[in-house]
Design a protein around this motif. Structure first.
Motif, PDB file in Angstrom:
ATOM      1  N   ILE A 146      -0.589   4.408  -3.354  1.00 11.02           N
ATOM      2  CA  ILE A 146      -1.625   3.367  -3.351  1.00 11.02           C
ATOM      3  C   ILE A 146      -2.292   3.271  -1.983  1.00 11.02           C
ATOM      4  CG2 ILE A 146      -2.017   0.876  -3.519  1.00 11.02           C
ATOM      5  CD1 ILE A 146       0.106   0.821  -5.716  1.00 11.02           C
ATOM      6  N   PHE A 147      -1.486   3.344  -0.897  1.00 11.21           N
ATOM      7  CA  PHE A 147      -2.051   3.308   0.450  1.00 11.21           C
ATOM      8  C   PHE A 147      -2.960   4.512   0.696  1.00 11.21           C
ATOM      9  CE2 PHE A 147       1.667   0.612   2.052  1.00 11.21           C
ATOM     10  CZ  PHE A 147       0.920  -0.545   2.005  1.00 11.21           C
ATOM     11  N   GLY A 148      -2.564   5.679   0.199  1.00 16.46           N
ATOM     12  CA  GLY A 148      -3.403   6.869   0.360  1.00 16.46           C
ATOM     13  C   GLY A 148      -4.727   6.732  -0.372  1.00 16.46           C
ATOM     14  N   LEU A 149      -4.669   6.193  -1.575  1.00 20.00           N
ATOM     15  CA  LEU A 149      -5.904   5.976  -2.334  1.00 20.00           C
ATOM     16  C   LEU A 149      -6.790   4.934  -1.654  1.00 20.00           C
ATOM     17  CD1 LEU A 149      -7.462   6.732  -4.868  1.00 20.00           C
ATOM     18  CD2 LEU A 149      -6.208   4.961  -6.086  1.00 20.00           C
ATOM     19  N   ALA A 150      -6.165   3.885  -1.116  1.00 15.00           N
ATOM     20  CA  ALA A 150      -6.941   2.863  -0.409  1.00 15.00           C
ATOM     21  C   ALA A 150      -7.597   3.440   0.840  1.00 15.00           C
ATOM     22  CB  ALA A 150      -6.045   1.687  -0.042  1.00 15.00           C
ATOM     23  N   LEU A 151      -6.892   4.325   1.533  1.00 18.69           N
ATOM     24  CA  LEU A 151      -7.465   4.950   2.729  1.00 18.69           C
ATOM     25  C   LEU A 151      -8.653   5.827   2.375  1.00 18.69           C
ATOM     26  CD1 LEU A 151      -7.304   5.553   5.772  1.00 18.69           C
ATOM     27  CD2 LEU A 151      -5.786   7.444   5.195  1.00 18.69           C
ATOM     28  N   ILE A 152      -8.522   6.610   1.313  1.00 17.94           N
ATOM     29  CA  ILE A 152      -9.634   7.468   0.886  1.00 17.94           C
ATOM     30  C   ILE A 152     -10.837   6.630   0.479  1.00 17.94           C
ATOM     31  CG2 ILE A 152     -10.373   9.065  -0.920  1.00 17.94           C
ATOM     32  CD1 ILE A 152      -7.522  10.242  -0.813  1.00 17.94           C
ATOM     33  N   ALA A 194     -16.251   3.707  -0.847  1.00 15.17           N
ATOM     34  CA  ALA A 194     -16.407   3.687  -2.303  1.00 15.17           C
ATOM     35  C   ALA A 194     -15.520   2.597  -2.884  1.00 15.17           C
ATOM     36  CB  ALA A 194     -16.019   5.044  -2.886  1.00 15.17           C
ATOM     37  N   SER A 195     -15.708   2.332  -4.156  1.00 19.41           N
ATOM     38  CA  SER A 195     -14.861   1.382  -4.862  1.00 19.41           C
ATOM     39  C   SER A 195     -14.717   1.844  -6.308  1.00 19.41           C
ATOM     40  CB  SER A 195     -15.437  -0.025  -4.821  1.00 19.41           C
ATOM     41  OG  SER A 195     -16.641  -0.074  -5.540  1.00 19.41           O
ATOM     42  N   ILE A 196     -13.661   1.369  -6.944  1.00 17.61           N
ATOM     43  CA  ILE A 196     -13.432   1.689  -8.349  1.00 17.61           C
ATOM     44  C   ILE A 196     -13.762   0.424  -9.132  1.00 17.61           C
ATOM     45  CG2 ILE A 196     -11.758   2.465 -10.052  1.00 17.61           C
ATOM     46  CD1 ILE A 196     -10.150   3.669  -7.776  1.00 17.61           C
ATOM     47  N   VAL A 201     -13.832  -4.918  -9.239  1.00 22.18           N
ATOM     48  CA  VAL A 201     -12.626  -5.645  -8.861  1.00 22.18           C
ATOM     49  C   VAL A 201     -11.734  -4.827  -7.933  1.00 22.18           C
ATOM     50  CG1 VAL A 201     -10.546  -6.754  -9.765  1.00 22.18           C
ATOM     51  CG2 VAL A 201     -12.691  -6.937 -11.017  1.00 22.18           C
ATOM     52  N   ILE A 202     -11.580  -3.545  -8.212  1.00 21.68           N
ATOM     53  CA  ILE A 202     -10.651  -2.717  -7.443  1.00 21.68           C
ATOM     54  C   ILE A 202     -11.403  -2.055  -6.293  1.00 21.68           C
ATOM     55  CG2 ILE A 202      -9.076  -0.771  -7.531  1.00 21.68           C
ATOM     56  CD1 ILE A 202      -8.655  -1.379 -10.472  1.00 21.68           C
ATOM     57  N   ASN A 203     -11.027  -2.432  -5.075  1.00 21.81           N
ATOM     58  CA  ASN A 203     -11.593  -1.820  -3.880  1.00 21.81           C
ATOM     59  C   ASN A 203     -10.455  -1.553  -2.901  1.00 21.81           C
ATOM     60  OD1 ASN A 203     -11.016  -4.358  -2.908  1.00 21.81           O
ATOM     61  ND2 ASN A 203     -13.141  -5.014  -2.863  1.00 21.81           N
ATOM     62  N   GLY A 204     -10.778  -1.209  -1.688  1.00 19.89           N
ATOM     63  CA  GLY A 204      -9.750  -0.891  -0.699  1.00 19.89           C
ATOM     64  C   GLY A 204      -8.826  -2.053  -0.397  1.00 19.89           C
ATOM     65  N   GLY A 205      -9.366  -3.247  -0.332  1.00 20.55           N
ATOM     66  CA  GLY A 205      -8.543  -4.424  -0.044  1.00 20.55           C
ATOM     67  C   GLY A 205      -7.572  -4.749  -1.166  1.00 20.55           C
ATOM     68  N   THR A 206      -8.014  -4.558  -2.394  1.00 17.94           N
ATOM     69  CA  THR A 206      -7.127  -4.793  -3.536  1.00 17.94           C
ATOM     70  C   THR A 206      -5.977  -3.800  -3.541  1.00 17.94           C
ATOM     71  OG1 THR A 206      -9.051  -5.524  -4.802  1.00 17.94           O
ATOM     72  CG2 THR A 206      -7.058  -5.016  -6.038  1.00 17.94           C
ATOM     73  N   LEU A 207      -6.283  -2.524  -3.270  1.00 16.75           N
ATOM     74  CA  LEU A 207      -5.237  -1.519  -3.234  1.00 16.75           C
ATOM     75  C   LEU A 207      -4.291  -1.738  -2.058  1.00 16.75           C
ATOM     76  CD1 LEU A 207      -7.250   1.652  -4.237  1.00 16.75           C
ATOM     77  CD2 LEU A 207      -5.622   0.373  -5.611  1.00 16.75           C
ATOM     78  N   LEU A 208      -4.825  -2.201  -0.944  1.00 20.35           N
ATOM     79  CA  LEU A 208      -3.974  -2.514   0.207  1.00 20.35           C
ATOM     80  C   LEU A 208      -2.994  -3.622  -0.145  1.00 20.35           C
ATOM     81  CD1 LEU A 208      -3.409  -1.981   3.216  1.00 20.35           C
ATOM     82  CD2 LEU A 208      -5.036  -3.787   3.707  1.00 20.35           C
ATOM     83  N   THR A 209      -3.458  -4.635  -0.817  1.00 20.39           N
ATOM     84  CA  THR A 209      -2.583  -5.737  -1.238  1.00 20.39           C
ATOM     85  C   THR A 209      -1.534  -5.255  -2.229  1.00 20.39           C
ATOM     86  OG1 THR A 209      -4.416  -7.276  -0.930  1.00 20.39           O
ATOM     87  CG2 THR A 209      -2.552  -8.040  -2.229  1.00 20.39           C
ATOM     88  N   ALA A 210      -1.916  -4.396  -3.164  1.00 27.71           N
ATOM     89  CA  ALA A 210      -0.960  -3.860  -4.129  1.00 27.71           C
ATOM     90  C   ALA A 210       0.090  -2.993  -3.441  1.00 27.71           C
ATOM     91  CB  ALA A 210      -1.695  -3.058  -5.197  1.00 27.71           C
ATOM     92  N   GLY A 211      -0.328  -2.212  -2.455  1.00 24.80           N
ATOM     93  CA  GLY A 211       0.619  -1.391  -1.705  1.00 24.80           C
ATOM     94  C   GLY A 211       1.595  -2.230  -0.905  1.00 24.80           C
ATOM     95  N   LEU A 212       1.100  -3.301  -0.306  1.00 21.17           N
ATOM     96  CA  LEU A 212       1.985  -4.196   0.447  1.00 21.17           C
ATOM     97  C   LEU A 212       2.968  -4.906  -0.478  1.00 21.17           C
ATOM     98  CD1 LEU A 212      -0.489  -5.748   3.024  1.00 21.17           C
ATOM     99  CD2 LEU A 212       1.385  -4.171   3.484  1.00 21.17           C
ATOM    100  N   LEU A 213       2.521  -5.246  -1.674  1.00 23.33           N
ATOM    101  CA  LEU A 213       3.418  -5.857  -2.651  1.00 23.33           C
ATOM    102  C   LEU A 213       4.526  -4.894  -3.044  1.00 23.33           C
ATOM    103  CD1 LEU A 213       4.153  -8.139  -4.654  1.00 23.33           C
ATOM    104  CD2 LEU A 213       2.631  -7.017  -6.273  1.00 23.33           C
ATOM    105  N   CYS A 214       4.188  -3.637  -3.295  1.00 17.46           N
ATOM    106  CA  CYS A 214       5.208  -2.644  -3.646  1.00 17.46           C
ATOM    107  C   CYS A 214       6.185  -2.429  -2.500  1.00 17.46           C
ATOM    108  CB  CYS A 214       4.551  -1.322  -4.028  1.00 17.46           C
ATOM    109  SG  CYS A 214       3.737  -1.343  -5.624  1.00 17.46           S
TER     110      CYS A 214
END
Length: 61
Positions: free
Chosen positions: A9-15, A21-23, A26-39
Motif C-alpha cells: 500500500i505504501f508503494g502504491l501511495a508513493l507511485i 495521480a489518483s484512483i 475517494v482513493i488518493n495518496g493520503g487515503t492509501l497512506l492512512t490505510a498503510g499506517l493502519l495495517c
C-alpha cells in the motif's frame, strides 16, 4: 502478513504521489497512506499472528 500488505500500500501511495495521480475521487495518496499506517499499527499490535501453546517449533520424539 499485515506488514507486507502495508508495504504494498505504501508503494502504491508513493507511485500515486510521484505521478500526481489518483484512483477515483475517494482513493488518493493520503487515503492509501492512512490505510498503510493502519495495517502497520495492526501488525505491531499483534493482530493476525498465531501463537501456539508449544511455541513455533515442534520437537519430534
Amino acid at each position: 502478513m499485515l506488514a507486507i500488505i502495508a508495504a504494498v500500500i505504501f508503494g502504491l501511495a508513493l507511485i500515486l504521489d510521484l505521478t500526481d495521480a489518483s484512483i477515483g475521487d475517494v482513493i488518493n495518496g493520503g487515503t492509501l497512506l492512512t490505510a498503510g499506517l493502519l495495517c502497520m499499527a495492526l501488525h505491531l499490535a499483534g493482530v493476525g499472528t498465531s501463537v501456539r501453546a508449544g511455541g513455533w517449533r515442534r520437537s519430534r520424539r
